[in-house]
Design a protein around this motif. Structure first.
Motif, PDB file in Angstrom:
ATOM      1  N   ILE A 525       2.858  73.559  29.988  1.00  7.37           N
ATOM      2  CA  ILE A 525       3.931  74.726  29.860  1.00  7.37           C
ATOM      3  C   ILE A 525       4.063  75.299  28.370  1.00  7.37           C
ATOM      4  CG2 ILE A 525       6.157  75.952  30.003  1.00  7.37           C
ATOM      5  CD1 ILE A 525       6.866  74.002  32.381  1.00  7.37           C
ATOM      6  N   SER A 526       3.506  76.524  27.969  1.00  9.23           N
ATOM      7  CA  SER A 526       3.490  76.941  26.816  1.00  9.23           C
ATOM      8  C   SER A 526       4.396  78.014  26.284  1.00  9.23           C
ATOM      9  CB  SER A 526       1.976  77.707  26.356  1.00  9.23           C
ATOM     10  OG  SER A 526       1.795  78.720  27.335  1.00  9.23           O
ATOM     11  N   LYS A 527       5.194  78.791  27.396  1.00 10.90           N
ATOM     12  CA  LYS A 527       6.170  79.784  27.093  1.00 10.90           C
ATOM     13  C   LYS A 527       6.999  79.906  28.104  1.00 10.90           C
ATOM     14  CE  LYS A 527       4.825  83.222  24.418  1.00 10.90           C
ATOM     15  NZ  LYS A 527       3.968  84.382  24.124  1.00 10.90           N
ATOM     16  N   ILE A 528       8.180  80.098  28.147  1.00 12.93           N
ATOM     17  CA  ILE A 528       9.059  80.669  29.358  1.00 12.93           C
ATOM     18  C   ILE A 528       9.536  82.030  28.690  1.00 12.93           C
ATOM     19  CG2 ILE A 528      11.199  80.203  30.626  1.00 12.93           C
ATOM     20  CD1 ILE A 528      10.765  77.233  30.069  1.00 12.93           C
ATOM     21  N   THR A 529       9.377  83.054  29.719  1.00 13.49           N
ATOM     22  CA  THR A 529       9.973  84.338  29.216  1.00 13.49           C
ATOM     23  C   THR A 529      11.087  84.714  30.750  1.00 13.49           C
ATOM     24  OG1 THR A 529       8.210  85.392  30.695  1.00 13.49           O
ATOM     25  CG2 THR A 529       7.901  84.920  28.305  1.00 13.49           C
ATOM     26  N   ASN A 530      11.478  86.128  30.626  1.00 15.74           N
ATOM     27  CA  ASN A 530      12.384  86.315  31.710  1.00 15.74           C
ATOM     28  C   ASN A 530      11.507  86.980  32.864  1.00 15.74           C
ATOM     29  OD1 ASN A 530      11.171  88.562  30.572  1.00 15.74           O
ATOM     30  ND2 ASN A 530      12.988  89.698  30.331  1.00 15.74           N
ATOM     31  N   PHE A 531      10.122  87.166  32.768  1.00 17.22           N
ATOM     32  CA  PHE A 531       9.401  87.344  33.947  1.00 17.22           C
ATOM     33  C   PHE A 531       8.577  86.127  34.507  1.00 17.22           C
ATOM     34  CE2 PHE A 531       7.270  88.835  29.925  1.00 17.22           C
ATOM     35  CZ  PHE A 531       6.151  87.968  29.789  1.00 17.22           C
ATOM     36  N   GLN A 555      15.813  83.824  33.253  1.00 17.28           N
ATOM     37  CA  GLN A 555      15.269  82.796  32.250  1.00 17.28           C
ATOM     38  C   GLN A 555      15.971  81.730  31.826  1.00 17.28           C
ATOM     39  OE1 GLN A 555      14.103  85.149  28.584  1.00 17.28           O
ATOM     40  NE2 GLN A 555      13.728  83.416  27.356  1.00 17.28           N
ATOM     41  N   THR A 556      17.260  82.001  31.822  1.00 19.09           N
ATOM     42  CA  THR A 556      18.238  80.659  31.694  1.00 19.09           C
ATOM     43  C   THR A 556      17.994  79.725  32.914  1.00 19.09           C
ATOM     44  OG1 THR A 556      20.123  82.100  30.891  1.00 19.09           O
ATOM     45  CG2 THR A 556      20.794  80.017  31.748  1.00 19.09           C
ATOM     46  N   ASP A 557      18.030  80.126  34.025  1.00 25.14           N
ATOM     47  CA  ASP A 557      17.555  79.133  35.240  1.00 25.14           C
ATOM     48  C   ASP A 557      16.165  78.572  35.044  1.00 25.14           C
ATOM     49  OD1 ASP A 557      19.930  79.641  36.250  1.00 25.14           O
ATOM     50  OD2 ASP A 557      19.147  81.169  37.776  1.00 25.14           O
ATOM     51  N   LEU A 558      15.221  79.277  34.445  1.00 21.30           N
ATOM     52  CA  LEU A 558      13.927  78.493  34.278  1.00 21.30           C
ATOM     53  C   LEU A 558      14.037  77.772  33.168  1.00 21.30           C
ATOM     54  CD1 LEU A 558      11.837  81.900  34.488  1.00 21.30           C
ATOM     55  CD2 LEU A 558      11.935  79.983  36.258  1.00 21.30           C
ATOM     56  N   GLU A 559      14.721  78.099  32.053  1.00 24.71           N
ATOM     57  CA  GLU A 559      14.869  77.028  31.092  1.00 24.71           C
ATOM     58  C   GLU A 559      15.612  75.792  31.388  1.00 24.71           C
ATOM     59  OE1 GLU A 559      16.308  79.523  27.873  1.00 24.71           O
ATOM     60  OE2 GLU A 559      14.375  80.494  27.446  1.00 24.71           O
ATOM     61  N   SER A 560      16.553  75.722  32.188  1.00 30.78           N
ATOM     62  CA  SER A 560      17.402  74.792  32.577  1.00 30.78           C
ATOM     63  C   SER A 560      16.333  73.831  33.527  1.00 30.78           C
ATOM     64  CB  SER A 560      18.566  75.145  33.417  1.00 30.78           C
ATOM     65  OG  SER A 560      17.960  75.688  34.626  1.00 30.78           O
ATOM     66  N   LYS A 561      15.415  74.207  34.272  1.00 33.46           N
ATOM     67  CA  LYS A 561      14.586  73.429  35.016  1.00 33.46           C
ATOM     68  C   LYS A 561      13.143  73.022  34.341  1.00 33.46           C
ATOM     69  CE  LYS A 561      12.877  73.172  39.855  1.00 33.46           C
ATOM     70  NZ  LYS A 561      12.708  73.796  41.053  1.00 33.46           N
TER      71      LYS A 561
END
Length: 587
Positions: A525-531, A555-561
């Motif tokens: 994983i290199s980057k997490i965005t809202n999409f 994005q919040t949910d993605l970053e938490s997981k």
């Protein structure tokens, strides 16, 4: 019994016993009707004769007494004459008198009465000039006060005389000259031949007026109120000035004509111009009509109170608006500007103003040209003209363009040097490899200086075949020396496009074979965005797991997981070689 008549007692006829309470001539016995009436008339006539004789004797006695009295002396005659003379003085009348003594605070005046009068000095307009023997007119207030002295007033005499003169000569609304003499509560007392009241609110056309400045001046006023019962007058300086201004305005409007020259005083200055008082009428001198040259503010040319001659450009009698011009007094220097300064000619001028976008150079009085910041140098990039120039510098430039109608001249300084772009197409051909130094980084790319005066642009989309570059700093640094490939060349518009990724072959033909649809692999994983989540498959090659392929939608949910740097098993959902994109999904 006696009757009183003119001081003499006369005998009364005797009444018979039993006649008390009865009127004369009334019979004493009942039933008597007139038997005694002739006797009563004779008695009454006798009484009247006696009275007349007594009066005659009294007059003769008085005459005899006067003859016996001694004749009046000369002293008695003078006393009689003096008494007769002072009878002519009446309280409340103005009389003439003579100064017989001048004291420190008082003036002693003799009006020919039995005593002198003392008047305070302040009642006289010019007390220092008074001397013994001077004649003055004063008001006789009282013939005698508690000390037995006559009471006189100079001020009241002046007021009474002034009042009579004024009401016989002037009426309400008339103009009258006067001199403010002293301040009182609410205004000033003005000497107009008597003291009149000038309210502070009517002392000037302005809202505020320094009343002290008016005292002692001879000014004109307008009578606004005459109170006859109280004998006082109210005057107005404001109404008089307003009337004068109105008369002046009407006269001026009749005389105004377009193109005519009028004189006035600068009344007010604003950002857009100056208002000129022409004498009852204000005209607007717009900033654009002050000078043929450029000015930033009217205060550079005018100051409040200046007397100026201006040209009438236009006027409207209905609205009382007058447009004025100052520069129109002289010939328009822009008239033959295209002949004086043809395009391509070299000029010399003085820097008069510096702005962020360029420098204004004065060629002659009223004519300025603009050297745009982009025309300062072929090779150097200035953020502000003050990095190269200062106000007052004398510089040379080339006329690039001239517009007489809009009164604009474009100048260039770099045109005095050789244009480095001449022959650049031969030096920097398409697909040629070139070397340069990164001069500047922007959001959309990097400017690379190939040689002095020639820059090329490497767009972010031309920096990598496989990696999505958001900003040039992810790949390059300012001052870094690099090699690039010429993608396009436009010497006429001074544009040169460069590419970095073109230094290596396009790998996408091989990538499309390796990462076909359904291919599974493990990435980081290199980057997490809202999409979605970007996953690095190999060096400089990324794929995107869209949120539609995930259970978590924010994005919040993605970053938490999911955590950046964590490994993730993915599969290829779609590959678009033309767009250089790989769509991924979870295994």
């Amino acid at each position: 019994m006696l009757w009183k008549r003119k001081g003499k007692e006369e005998p009364k006829p005797d009444k018979k016993e039993g006649d008390e309470g009865k009127p004369l001539g009334t019979p004493s016995e009942p039933g008597g009707t007139g038997s005694h009436e002739p006797d009563f008339k004779e008695q009454l006539k006798g009484i009247e004769i006696k009275n007349e004789r007594a009066e005659q004797e009294e007059r003769e006695a008085e005459e005899e007494q006067v003859k016996k009295e001694p004749a009046p002396s000369k002293t008695d005659d003078l006393a009689i004459l003096y008494e007769d003379s002072i009878k002519d003085f009446k309280e409340g009348q103005v009389v003439k008198g003579k100064i017989i003594d001048v004291r420190r605070d008082d003036i002693v005046v003799d009006i020919g009465y039995k005593s002198e009068g003392i008047i305070a000095k302040w009642e006289f307009s010019e007390p220092d000039k008074l001397k013994v023997g001077d004649s003055v007119e004063v008001l006789l207030e009282s013939k005698e006060d508690e000390d037995g002295c006559v009471v006189l007033s100079k001020q009241k005499a002046d007021k009474l005389q002034g009042w009579e003169r004024i009401i016989s000569t002037y009426k309400e609304g008339d103009a009258i000259a006067g001199k403010p003499v002293r301040k009182v509560k609410g205004g000033i007392m003005v000497d107009i031949g008597m003291e009149a009241f000038l309210p502070a609110s009517l002392a000037s056309l302005k809202t505020y007026c320094n009343l002290d400045e008016l005292i002692g001046q001879v000014l004109d006023f307008k009578i606004v109120k005459i109170n006859r019962p109280r004998k006082n007058i109210v005057v107005s300086r404001k109404d008089f000035l307003r009337q004068m201004l109105e008369e002046s305005r009407l006269k001026l409007l009749k005389e105004l004509k377009k193109g005519g020259i009028v004189s006035g005083t600068v009344k007010n200055i604003t950002d857009f111009g100056a208002f000129i008082d022409l004498g009852g009428l204000d005209g607007l001198l717009h900033i654009t009509d002050m000078s043929w040259g450029r000015i930033s503010h009217p205060s550079e040319v005018l100051a409040i109170g200046d007397r100026v001659e201006v040209v009438v450009l236009d006027f409207d009698k209905a609205t009382n608006r007058v447009s004025l011009g100052l520069k129109q007094k002289s010939a328009n220097p822009w008239q033959d500007v295209d002949k004086k300064y043809p395009v391509g000619s070299k000029i010399k001028g003085k820097v008069v103003n510096l702005m962020p976008y360029g420098a204004f150079v004065e060629l002659e009085k009223g004519i300025e040209g603009l050297v745009h910041i982009s025309e300062l140098s072929w090779s150097k990039r200035y953020s502000h003209p003050n990095e190269l120039l200062a106000i007052g510098d004398v510089v040379e430039a080339v006329v690039l363009d001239s517009d007489k109608s809009s009164q604009k001249i474009s100048l260039g300084m770099k045109q005095l040097e050789v244009d480095p772009w001449l022959g650049a197409e031969d030096k920097f051909t398409v697909n040629a490899r070139v070397k340069g130094k990164v001069r500047n980084l922007t959001d959309y790319g990097a400017f690379v200086e190939l040689e002095e005066g020639i820059d090329g642009l490497v767009h972010v989309s031309e920096m990598s075949w496989t990696k999505k570059v958001s900003h040039p700093r992810e790949v390059l640094k300012k001052g870094q020396k690099i090699e690039a490939v010429v993608l396009s060349m436009d010497a006429k518009n001074r544009k040169l496009s460069l590419g970095l990724k073109q230094l290596t072959p396009d790998p996408w033909s091989k990538i499309s074979q390796t990462y076909s649809e359904g291919h599974t692999t493990t990435g980081k994983i290199s980057k997490i965005t809202n999409f979605g989540i970007f996953v690095e498959l190999e060096k400089d090659l990324e794929g995107l797991i869209h949120v539609s392929e995930l259970e978590e939608k924010t994005q919040t949910d993605l970053e938490s997981k999911y955590k950046i740097g964590a490994k993730l098993a993915v599969k290829v959902v779609k590959l678009d070689e033309a767009q250089r994109k790989i769509a991924l999904g979870l295994q």
